[in-house]
Enzyme design. Structure first.
Site, mmCIF file in Angstrom:
data_model
loop_
_atom_site.group_PDB
_atom_site.id
_atom_site.type_symbol
_atom_site.label_atom_id
_atom_site.label_comp_id
_atom_site.label_asym_id
_atom_site.label_seq_id
_atom_site.Cartn_x
_atom_site.Cartn_y
_atom_site.Cartn_z
ATOM 1 N N ASP A 1 -8.837 -6.592 -8.284
ATOM 2 C CA ASP A 1 -9.599 -6.036 -6.436
ATOM 3 C C ASP A 1 -10.094 -4.853 -6.891
ATOM 4 O OD1 ASP A 1 -6.733 -4.689 -8.118
ATOM 5 O OD2 ASP A 1 -6.784 -4.352 -5.701
ATOM 6 N N GLU B 1 -3.648 -5.431 -7.396
ATOM 7 C CA GLU B 1 -3.289 -3.748 -7.307
ATOM 8 C C GLU B 1 -3.687 -2.740 -6.748
ATOM 9 O OE1 GLU B 1 -2.524 0.050 -9.065
ATOM 10 O OE2 GLU B 1 -4.896 -0.951 -8.695
ATOM 11 N N GLU B 2 -4.044 -2.734 -5.911
ATOM 12 C CA GLU B 2 -4.846 -1.825 -5.312
ATOM 13 C C GLU B 2 -4.066 -1.809 -3.719
ATOM 14 O OE1 GLU B 2 -6.775 1.044 -5.456
ATOM 15 O OE2 GLU B 2 -7.782 0.446 -7.175
ATOM 16 N N ARG C 1 -0.962 8.509 -24.181
ATOM 17 C CA ARG C 1 -0.121 9.088 -23.842
ATOM 18 C C ARG C 1 1.763 8.561 -23.609
ATOM 19 N NH1 ARG C 1 2.104 13.230 -21.782
ATOM 20 N NH2 ARG C 1 4.053 12.636 -19.691
ATOM 21 N N HIS D 1 -11.702 5.593 -6.761
ATOM 22 C CA HIS D 1 -12.007 5.992 -5.182
ATOM 23 C C HIS D 1 -13.289 7.208 -4.589
ATOM 24 C CE1 HIS D 1 -7.376 3.532 -4.659
ATOM 25 N NE2 HIS D 1 -8.507 3.731 -5.845
#
Length: 392
Positions: A81, A139-140, A177, A363
């Site tokens: 998305d 997902e957003e 990570r 963003h």
């Protein structure tokens, strides 16, 4: 095997650039990824994968069957998305949809997923298990993973891999990570109920706006005085609404915010902690309050063994100097965390930083990236998937 993966990756590189630019020029918002999903399904079908559409509303699943020597399934998740942001770049393939833009790199994520499928489909006889490609919507808005899971996307999955671009890591590098990669994300809504009155006679009213200011200040101050400073906690009020005229004391204020935390014990106590502060202030000034605390997403916790597999694969594929150990987690959130309730997983950061341009953050309307990162992501993901079935 690694040489073959690299050779195929170089062969399909122009096609992958073309795919990514198509996605970038035709972005779709969360839950509306119809054309993106159709395009993804077409590419997967052309590779010989078994394809299911309409999973998680607009999601797609591609199944790659290996040689059957292991009865294990590895899922690879990428999201599709875009964001409600008007693009301000000068790219030749700039978004053709006003007000919508791939400003978080999901066009690259989807392309990496497709590229990985294209490569592994050509060597499925060397894959000692099954690979399930999850192309996820929404997902957003932190809903897509839940939708996919509800439609059975994680059934019989033994492990899951994910990827997310990162502008501060240079292109042709990846970040690894161990442990917490992202924070938990919760929603907060506070309604302060006072009593209206004339702006010239505040003593005859209960000023909800003034009380809300006390609440915001108290919450921010209390974080620094009552929580361990080594355990990150961020509370942001992003919206505040109240009042109808400059000379009328507002009787109600609504505040909406987000809360980010890394440690489960802190997260567990946050609703009661916030309630105590807000109610205490309201009681002092004669107001009432309503508090809604909604747990949205847990923290992404990278599995130790799977992260070892991915780190080793990345070092072999890219070189040790191109694999960066990420020292600190992000307080951003990722609904990849939802899948980790059903199987262990790990997500790596894909470097997209450009050398000759300013690297705008995720963003941002001017967000751009180095497209060489696509091949880096595809090689890393494909070789990590291969190593998953061969790592001892």
């Amino acid at each position: 095997m690694l040489d073959k993966i690299k050779d195929i990756a170089q062969e399909i590189a122009p096609r992958l650039i073309e795919i990514r630019r198509h996605f970038h020029a035709h972005p779709e918002l969360s839950g509306q990824e119809y054309q993106t999903a159709a395009y993804v399904a077409g590419v997967l079908s052309s590779c010989g994968l078994s394809v299911q559409e309409g999973i998680g509303k607009t999601g797609v699943i591609g199944e790659l069957k290996g040689n059957g020597s292991q009865d294990r399934t590895l899922a690879i998740r990428t999201d599709m998305d875009a964001l409600p942001i008007h693009e301000a770049t000068s790219l030749d393939f700039v978004s053709r949809v006003p007000g919508i833009m791939h400003a978080c790199g999901h066009d690259v994520h989807t392309t990496v997923g497709l590229g990985t499928a294209m490569i592994l489909a050509q060597m499925c006889d060397r894959i000692d298990g099954n690979i399930r490609f999850l192309f996820q919507p929404a997902e957003e808005i932190a809903q897509g993973a839940l939708w996919m899971v509800a439609d059975g996307a994680m059934k019989d999955v033994d492990a899951i891999f994910g990827v997310h671009v990162f502008p501060t890591i240079p292109a042709r590098s990846v970040g690894i990570r161990y442990g917490a990669l992202t924070s938990a994300m919760d929603d907060l809504e506070i309604i302060i109920q006072g009593e209206a009155g004339h702006g010239a006679r505040p003593h005859q009213a209960i000023d909800a706006i003034w009380i809300s200011a006390q609440v915001i200040t108290a919450l921010q101050q209390a974080i620094s005085r009552t929580h361990n400073p080594l355990h990150p906690l961020v509370l942001t009020i992003g919206q505040i609404n109240g009042g109808s005229a400059p000379n009328i004391i507002a009787d109600q204020v609504k505040m909406v915010g987000t809360v980010r935390s890394l440690h489960p014990e802190i997260r567990e106590n946050l609703p009661s902690w916030i309630k105590g502060i807000v109610e205490g202030i309201c009681n002092i000034y004669g107001a009432k309050c309503e508090i809604k605390y909604n747990h949205r997403l847990p923290s992404v916790q990278n599995d130790l063994n799977l992260t070892k597999i991915m780190e080793k694969a990345a070092m072999e594929a890219l070189g040790e100097e191109q694999v960066i150990n990420i020292l600190e987690p992000s307080l951003g959130a990722e609904d990849f965390a939802v899948y980790l309730d059903y199987a262990p997983g790990t997500m790596f950061r894909l470097g997209i930083g450009m050398e000759d341009k300013k690297n705008y953050p995720l963003h941002h309307p001017r967000f751009e990236l180095d497209e060489s990162s696509i091949i880096t992501g595809v090689i890393t993901m494909a070789y990590s998937a291969y190593q998953y079935f061969h790592f001892h």
